[in-house]
Design an enzyme around this catalytic site. Sequence first.
Site, short mmCIF file in Angstrom:
data_model
loop_
_atom_site.label_atom_id
_atom_site.label_comp_id
_atom_site.label_asym_id
_atom_site.label_seq_id
_atom_site.Cartn_x
_atom_site.Cartn_y
_atom_site.Cartn_z
N ALA A 91 41.35 34.29 41.74
CA ALA A 91 40.84 35.60 42.13
C ALA A 91 42.00 36.57 42.31
CB ALA A 91 40.07 35.47 43.43
N GLY A 105 40.44 30.31 42.02
CA GLY A 105 39.19 30.65 41.32
C GLY A 105 39.25 30.29 39.85
N GLU A 159 38.30 26.83 39.69
CA GLU A 159 36.87 26.72 40.04
C GLU A 159 35.99 27.08 38.84
OE1 GLU A 159 37.49 29.03 43.77
OE2 GLU A 159 36.21 27.49 44.63
N GLU A 165 44.38 28.32 47.51
CA GLU A 165 43.82 29.32 48.43
C GLU A 165 44.33 29.15 49.85
OE1 GLU A 165 42.19 27.74 46.09
OE2 GLU A 165 40.66 29.00 45.17
#
Length: 725
Positions: free
Chosen positions: A60, A100, A103, A123
């Site tokens: 992200a 992310g 993910e 993260e």
Amino acid sequence: MAQYARGSAVAVIRLRNPPVNALSLAVLQTLEDGLKKADADPSVKAVMICGENGKFSAGADIRGFSSPKRLGGALGPIVSLIESSEKPVVAAIEGVALGGGLEVALGCHYRIAHVKARMGLPEVTIGLLPGAEGTQRLPRLIGVPAALDMITTGKHIPATEALKLGLVDEIVEENTIEAAIRLANKVIGQPLGPRRLSLKPVPKVPNMEAFLDEALVKVKRQARGCLAPELCFQAVRAATQSPFAEGVRRERELFQVLLSSGQAQALQYAFFAERAVRRWATPSGASWSSAAPQPVRRAAVIGLGTMGQGIVTSLVKANIPLVALEQDLENLNKGRKAVMLLLQREAMKMEGGAQILDFHNPAHLQFTVDFDLLRDVDLVIEAVFENMALKKEIFHKLSKICKPGALLCTNTSALNIDEIASATNRPQQVIGTHFFSPAHVMRLLEIIYGRHTSPTAIATAMQLAKALKKVGVVVGNCFGFVGNRMMFPYVQQAVFLLEEGSRPEAVDQVLEDFGFKIGPFRMSDLAGLDVGWRSRKDQGLTGPSLPAGTPARQRHGQRYSPLPDLLCEQGRFGQKTARGWYLYEKAGGRTATPDPWLHNFLSQYRDTHGIQTRFIDQEEILERCLFSLINEGFAILAEGIASGPEHLDVIYINGYGWPEHRGGPMFYASTVGLPRVLAKLQKYSEAHPDVPGLRPSAFLKKLVAVGNPPLKEWMSYLSQQSSKL
Ligand code: TC6
């Protein structure tokens, strides 16, 4: 953006957001559009997701978390959308798949990685957890122990390890994209159910609860007050206790807690601060944008004491051939033995196919006592002990022997770079490189330019830091530079607190509870009290050169504590002598025990000097130590010794064990609020008027007067301020 293309039966979705394909809202939108388009197109039979420019995605967009709810909540549903696709989706992982990004890959039905790719869920290192269902999918794929390890530490793993863990299905040495398309074509029509991680059970571990309880103790111990690791743990535990959808709900709740915590902001600030300091500048206008580094093909290290050994090890790890020089054969042999031992240990630790230079080959690492072998090196790092006369003698010699372009670096923690440079015929090529011990482990490299240091020399030292995988921070020349200069008032306050009634273990406890790896007294015992004693003797603050009649607790009209000197006079140098501020089990022992002798000594000392023992609470301990350090930071900024508060923060996080989740001392001051810092300094300064370190800096006062602006605006007030300082 993401780019959609269709060739044959496989649609290609390419994540595109240079330089690291961070997942911004715009990228997510095009990813979602691409998936829907592929789904709607009957000629598409499979989908491949990859990243632009050889990188899958670094996760992200961290800057996007300032508009929290939207980015935080947007990715999970898209990962679910990928997984629920009726057409097989293959992730082609090149470069990095982090956070992310990984993910997204976990939502895919198949994962292929290039052998050099790295994966991870970092993260936790920016104060968050993998909030796009990663805490629920990863344990289902690789099992709880491995998932917990990756998620709570944030470590990046090489593709080879990912394959062993079952995180990827295949690794390839050549074209990952072509291999992924081949795989996508191959799996068309195969059932997708078994490939959907959300449908898989979490693999069982014998005695899961006992395993988790033990893991939690470890996570808490390592977190030292940082929230994210424990919440990461809780999210993974939810995966072991609840069905997927329930686990996802728990993950979201925990993610929101972290997102709104000050710790996530501090850690994200630290992430960007570390990158910002690469863009260095000096008050004379030199900067990273115009200065080019010189190549360093061969280096030299002078002095094979503890620092020199670590520096040699660092250079070898960075594959820089070098000459290691000592003054005589006895020291050379001692140093060589120690270096070889360190290198053997480091070679065993190298991961993921990383190579270390063949250090047995003298063309790569040559040990010598002959200065003449330094003739053709591009860079020398002098690491002898802190003695100006000795350093000047060495630099004089170097300037006669080394080739004209060679950069001459001095590893010093406080000495004047200009004075060292004055011993050479090339002051423009002299620069300070302050390594931190152990030099092959600690990430910080303080880079100190002198009055004549050229921009090329600074750029070369910064390039060296990068090659050594260190964080280089460029600072100006003053006693103690940035790190130690800020440390002096902190340590001074700690000792004053003992004089007034506290104990080493009480002071250390408060600072360790704050999050420091080690409090000031344990640190002093570890480093050796004799180091500071020698420096104070050189400065004439103690020892035979102290003028007769000097008051015991005053120097140059300011408060001084002779306590550390008195301990040294008793032979209490810290761990190495089994006694210092604490008692140790043996010389070199590491277990610190509070020492009744010292307590007794302190009360006698107070009696001798007529000091009334008083109870000092935790707040006062914390504030006097930290605010005096921060106050010095403001003075450093005002003098132009560092070009921004980020520099001070990066130095403290990487070199002094400052808890990263508090963002560094200057960031911490901004969270406390500058008016409060100022008010407290004023209060303590009134109570201790003979302690200049507590007198609020003019720059701090100015910032409070203009209304406590945010940290990123501080420096803009300096130009208006400096004339009045
Ligand atoms: C997440 O994914 C959460 C998901 C759950 C819920 C949604 N965002 O480090 P470099 C910039 S959280 C924005 O110099 P390297 C960086 O600032 C995220 N920007 O290069 C720099 O910009 P500058 C989890 C990012 O080759 C430039 O890219 N992911 C991001 O030494 C180059 O970076 C992470 O924590 C980002 N995510 O290392 C991974 N990443 O040039 C964080 C980088 O303007 N990133 N930038 O200064 C890294 O660890 C490293 O950047 C790297 C590349 C290993 C990807």
